[in-house]
Design an enzyme around this catalytic site. Structure first.
Site, PDB file in Angstrom:
ATOM      1  N   GLY A  27      -9.457  16.653  -0.120  1.00 26.50           N
ATOM      2  CA  GLY A  27      -8.935  15.982   1.069  1.00 26.50           C
ATOM      3  C   GLY A  27      -8.198  16.945   1.975  1.00 26.50           C
ATOM      4  CG  ASP A  83     -17.426   9.882  -2.639  1.00 30.09           C
ATOM      5  OD1 ASP A  83     -16.184   9.863  -2.666  1.00 30.09           O
ATOM      6  OD2 ASP A  83     -18.137   8.858  -2.729  1.00 30.09           O
ATOM      7  CB  SER A 104       5.036   3.275  -1.377  1.00 28.09           C
ATOM      8  OG  SER A 104       4.831   3.457  -0.008  1.00 28.09           O
ATOM      9  CE1 TYR A 132      -1.634   5.481  -0.227  1.00 26.60           C
ATOM     10  CE2 TYR A 132       0.594   4.629   0.077  1.00 26.60           C
ATOM     11  CZ  TYR A 132      -0.279   5.687   0.026  1.00 26.60           C
ATOM     12  OH  TYR A 132       0.179   6.964   0.233  1.00 26.60           O
ATOM     13  CB  ALA A 155      -4.629   2.896  -5.902  1.00 28.25           C
ATOM     14  CE  LYS A 156      -1.748   8.129  -2.872  1.00 29.83           C
ATOM     15  NZ  LYS A 156      -2.216   9.514  -3.004  1.00 29.83           N
TER      16      LYS A 156
END
Lengths: 392, 78
Positions: free
Chosen positions: A156, A207, A289, A301, A304-305
């Site tokens: 990324g 990917d 977060s 989000y 998943a994190k």
């Protein structure tokens, strides 16, 4: 993992030494044992010996060499010795000392060694038994690849925080593999920026949610640069703000595949080489977060994190013994394209509430990632470093 | 009117409007405390004919944030 107690019964080691004047006088000098039998030829003759008799413990000095350097070698602690001198060793003799493992106790980390010495005629001049402990290292600064030769993969990294990290690591002399989902102008720009500055870089789109593509990516990095020492996992997909009751599991899974699935695939592909070289660094991108009350509308989000953070902690435990650290960096709201959907009021408020009165920048994260990938951070493992400009 | 925000703030905090910028906040305006903040909310509601929520009031931590909140409330600052 290398066996740290590789000893078997019957295993032997040998050392030899010619007993010359230098050896005898050196021993007499430091021990103070100047018995004329050892140091004076005429005196030796007067005692009925044709030549000077060597100090008996010179034989033991060779036993010490073998214990300290061969069996067991560094880490040896000589705990006891039974000894019998069977015949004198004379000036000019060629002495051979032999160690044989009689008993090897892995549980007790102890060796019992048969110790024997022979002269040049094969006559046994000494025999005995040694007890030796094999001490374990409790700290180990391992030999590692020099920093300038290290290779980093940053997922990324076509823009935002990932791009800043790639540029920062390249500036510190590492070869860098940059990655985005597809080959874009952004990815090309980062590649050019690194090349122009004299850095070594390849751009490899793939990917990250596809484990086979990740395996191929790591393989390519290793083939081009010879190894892969550092993995920074920053890849993400666009995030939207949705109330939890409207979140479908598919939404979570999409993020989960990139964050957790991607991390697992990267670990699977990169860890074997890192273990071999006893050095590795994984740094994954978290989020502030995870640190306090999460912002509203971010269930997918945050879920998943959070899972990724769990993976970091568990991996740190598994990989620490191999010299591989796994950490997370959790910046506060950072101005990148990923947070384009966040309203201006929220961004401004976050900045005002930070003790530093500003939002995080990609460079803030890049410098902390650079630290975590360095030798200086070798004892930082399984941590989530908050980058929020103050206490949380 | 953007300038009206500055004027209201200047009046409430007792400072010249020319000394205020979008970055002005309780960090650098000595008179901006919890008491004057309540006065500011009332003054803004009157000046811009809007009703602010308690969250809005909490979020107004700088002149820039005041403008963003007022815009969200349809104050028409431009």
């Amino acid at each position: 993992m290398t066996d740290d107690f590789p000893f078997t019964e019957g295993q032997t080691a040998r050392a030899s030494l010619v007993i010359d004047e230098r050896v005898i006088s050196a021993f007499a000098e430091f021990s103070g044992d100047r018995n004329p039998l050892h140091v004076d030829r005429e005196a030796a003759e007067s005692y009925g010996y044709a030549r000077q008799v060597a100090h008996g413990v010179i034989t033991l000095a060779l036993v010490s060499r073998l214990i300290g350097m061969e069996i067991p070698g560094p880490g040896a602690l000589w705990r006891g010795q039974e000894i019998e001198w069977l015949a004198p060793v004379f000036l000019g003799d060629r002495l051979e000392v032999r160690l044989t493992v009689r008993r090897a106790s892995r549980a007790g980390r102890t060796l019992v060694l048969l110790t024997e010495a022979f002269n040049q005629d094969g006559r046994m001049v000494m025999k005995g038994e040694a007890r030796v402990s094999v001490v374990e290292k409790i700290s180990d600064r391992r030999e590692v690849t020099p920093r300038e030769n290290r290779v980093a993969l940053v997922t990324g990294s076509s823009r935002g925080i990932g791009a800043a990290v790639a540029l920062r690591l390249a500036r510190s002399g590492m070869a860098v593999v940059i990655n985005g989902r597809t080959m874009t102008d952004d990815l090309e720009r980062v590649s050019q920026e690194i090349s122009v500055a004299g850095g070594r870089v390849i751009a490899e789109p793939c990917d990250i949610a596809d484990p086979r593509a990740v395996a191929a990516l790591v393989d390519r990095a290793t083939r081009v640069f010879g190894a892969l020492d550092i993995v920074v996992h920053g890849a993400s997909t666009p995030i939207s703000t949705v109330p939890v009751q409207e979140v479908a599991f598919e939404d979570v899974k999409t993020l989960f595949d990139v964050y957790v699935g991607g991390a697992l695939a990267l670990l699977a592909a990169a860890v074997p080489g890192m273990r071999e070289r006893k050095f590795g660094r994984f740094v994954v991108l978290g989020t502030s977060s995870l640190l306090g009350t999460p912002p509203a509308g971010n269930a997918a989000y945050v879920a998943a994190k959070s899972a990724l953070w769990g993976l970091v902690r568990a991996s740190a435990v598994d990989l620490g013994p191999h010299g591989i650290t796994v950490n997370m960096v959790s910046p506060g709201l950072t101005v990148t394209q990923l947070v384009e959907h966040v309203p201006a009021r929220v961004k401004e408020l976050e900045a005002r509430r930070s003790p530093m009165r500003r939002l995080a920048t990609p460079a803030d994260t890049a410098s902390v990632v650079a630290f975590l990938t360095s030798d200086e951070a070798s004892y930082v493992n399984g941590q989530n470093l908050p980058l929020v400009g103050g206490p949380v | 009117m953007q300038d009206r925000v500055l004027e209201v703030c200047a009046q409430v905090f007792g400072v010249p409007a020319s000394s205020l910028t979008d970055d002005s906040s309780p960090d650098d305006i000595a008179g901006w405390d919890s008491l004057s903040h309540v006065q500011l909310i009332v003054a803004l509601e009157e000046a811009f004919a809007v009703t602010l929520t308690p969250d809005d009031a909490m979020d107004m931590l700088s002149v820039r944030l005041i403008k963003l909140v007022l815009t969200e409330r349809g104050a028409g600052l431009d």
